[in-house]
Design an enzyme around this catalytic site. Structure first.
Site, PDB file in Angstrom:
ATOM      1  N   ASP A  34       0.870  -1.179   0.000  1.00  0.00           N
ATOM      2  CA  ASP A  34       0.000   0.000   0.000  1.00  0.00           C
ATOM      3  C   ASP A  34       0.907   1.230   0.000  1.00  0.00           C
ATOM      4  OD1 ASP A  34       0.849   0.349   2.629  1.00  0.00           O
ATOM      5  OD2 ASP A  34      -1.137   0.178   3.533  1.00  0.00           O
ATOM      6  N   HIS A  35       0.314   2.399   0.239  1.00  0.00           N
ATOM      7  CA  HIS A  35       1.105   3.648   0.228  1.00  0.00           C
ATOM      8  C   HIS A  35       2.164   3.671   1.337  1.00  0.00           C
ATOM      9  CE1 HIS A  35      -2.286   3.972   2.915  1.00  0.00           C
ATOM     10  NE2 HIS A  35      -1.597   4.863   3.627  1.00  0.00           N
ATOM     11  N   CYS A  61       3.233  -3.033   4.042  1.00  0.00           N
ATOM     12  CA  CYS A  61       2.408  -1.874   4.398  1.00  0.00           C
ATOM     13  C   CYS A  61       3.136  -1.122   5.510  1.00  0.00           C
ATOM     14  CB  CYS A  61       0.979  -2.276   4.757  1.00  0.00           C
ATOM     15  SG  CYS A  61       0.770  -3.309   6.225  1.00  0.00           S
ATOM     16  N   GLY A  62       2.442  -0.239   6.202  1.00  0.00           N
ATOM     17  CA  GLY A  62       3.111   0.548   7.233  1.00  0.00           C
ATOM     18  C   GLY A  62       3.643  -0.319   8.363  1.00  0.00           C
ATOM     19  N   THR A  63       2.806  -1.216   8.835  1.00  0.00           N
ATOM     20  CA  THR A  63       3.185  -2.105   9.947  1.00  0.00           C
ATOM     21  C   THR A  63       3.418  -3.544   9.502  1.00  0.00           C
ATOM     22  OG1 THR A  63       0.875  -2.632  10.338  1.00  0.00           O
ATOM     23  CG2 THR A  63       1.796  -0.783  11.594  1.00  0.00           C
ATOM     24  N   GLY A  64       2.861  -3.923   8.368  1.00  0.00           N
ATOM     25  CA  GLY A  64       2.862  -5.328   7.932  1.00  0.00           C
ATOM     26  C   GLY A  64       1.684  -6.095   8.507  1.00  0.00           C
ATOM     27  N   ILE A  65       1.009  -5.495   9.481  1.00  0.00           N
ATOM     28  CA  ILE A  65      -0.054  -6.219  10.196  1.00  0.00           C
ATOM     29  C   ILE A  65      -1.313  -6.389   9.343  1.00  0.00           C
ATOM     30  CG2 ILE A  65      -1.568  -6.199  12.223  1.00  0.00           C
ATOM     31  CD1 ILE A  65       0.664  -4.621  13.695  1.00  0.00           C
ATOM     32  N   GLY A  66      -1.782  -5.275   8.769  1.00  0.00           N
ATOM     33  CA  GLY A  66      -3.007  -5.356   7.965  1.00  0.00           C
ATOM     34  C   GLY A  66      -2.847  -6.322   6.802  1.00  0.00           C
ATOM     35  N   MET A  67      -1.711  -6.238   6.119  1.00  0.00           N
ATOM     36  CA  MET A  67      -1.449  -7.142   4.989  1.00  0.00           C
ATOM     37  C   MET A  67      -1.459  -8.596   5.453  1.00  0.00           C
ATOM     38  SD  MET A  67      -1.012  -5.637   2.050  1.00  0.00           S
ATOM     39  CE  MET A  67      -0.305  -4.271   1.107  1.00  0.00           C
ATOM     40  N   HIS A 119      10.276 -23.919   9.173  1.00  0.00           N
ATOM     41  CA  HIS A 119       9.308 -24.606  10.035  1.00  0.00           C
ATOM     42  C   HIS A 119       7.846 -24.461   9.601  1.00  0.00           C
ATOM     43  CE1 HIS A 119      12.228 -24.574  13.742  1.00  0.00           C
ATOM     44  NE2 HIS A 119      12.769 -25.093  12.650  1.00  0.00           N
ATOM     45  N   ARG A 167       8.718 -33.296  10.944  1.00  0.00           N
ATOM     46  CA  ARG A 167       7.719 -32.972  11.968  1.00  0.00           C
ATOM     47  C   ARG A 167       7.023 -31.639  11.670  1.00  0.00           C
ATOM     48  NH1 ARG A 167      12.593 -31.352  13.973  1.00  0.00           N
ATOM     49  NH2 ARG A 167      12.676 -29.470  15.249  1.00  0.00           N
ATOM     50  N   HIS A 168       7.719 -30.756  10.940  1.00  0.00           N
ATOM     51  CA  HIS A 168       7.106 -29.469  10.608  1.00  0.00           C
ATOM     52  C   HIS A 168       6.005 -29.658   9.550  1.00  0.00           C
ATOM     53  CE1 HIS A 168      10.076 -27.642  13.099  1.00  0.00           C
ATOM     54  NE2 HIS A 168      11.051 -28.181  12.386  1.00  0.00           N
TER      55      HIS A 168
END
Ligand code: RB5
Length: 146
Positions: A8-9, A65-71, A98, A132-133
């Site tokens: 995003d922007h 994005c700004g935080t990476g969280i929304g994406m 993993h 196992r992963h």
């Protein structure tokens, strides 16, 4: 490997940094924007990229994005996506080895371009360990496909 890239922007500069990294590494990618002057909505970029990865059209995705969280929240809503928000090199390696993550997100307001580049390079080159992963990742897919 084919990578779908978008931001995003709030993530334009790191997106450009990652595009130039993939040019240097000879990794095939397509840049899906944004070509933004003003502000845009991150789900409009995360969801199409996640769908392209889930469908197999692209092998991996990188979203900034700004935080990476929304994406990361948006991408993880798409069936078949294992998306990790990563801001350190240890997690970049671990989440490929993993979790077999197929989308990486980072936040441009959280880390600088140098660290983002290192994280992306590790994430793009590290192999899934399986074993196992694979059992653990399989349990997530099983739940998702119920
Ligand atoms: C945009 O201002 C910002 O909210 C977005 O880039 C992202 O950080 C959302 O999670």
């Amino acid at each position: 490997m084919k990578v779908a890239l978008a931001s995003d922007h709030g993530g334009v500069n790191i997106r450009r940094e990652i595009a130039s990294l993939m040019d240097e590494l000879g990794i095939e990618y397509q840049d899906f924007g944004c070509e933004c002057e003003g502000s845009v909505d991150y789900p409009d970029y995360a969801l199409p990229v996640a769908e392209k990865v889930a469908s197999g059209e692209f092998d991996r995705g990188i979203l900034i994005c700004g935080t990476g969280i929304g994406m990361s929240i948006a991408a993880n809503k798409v069936k078949g996506i294992r998306c990790a928000l990563v801001h350190d090199t240890f997690s970049a390696k671990a989440t490929r080895a993993h979790n077999d993550t197929n989308i990486l997100t980072m936040g441009e307001r959280v880390i600088g371009p140098g660290l983002a580049r290192d994280i992306a390079q590790i994430w793009l080159t590290e192999e899934f360990e399986g074993g196992r992963h694979a059992t653990r990742v399989g349990k997530i897919s099983e739940y998702e496909n119920k």
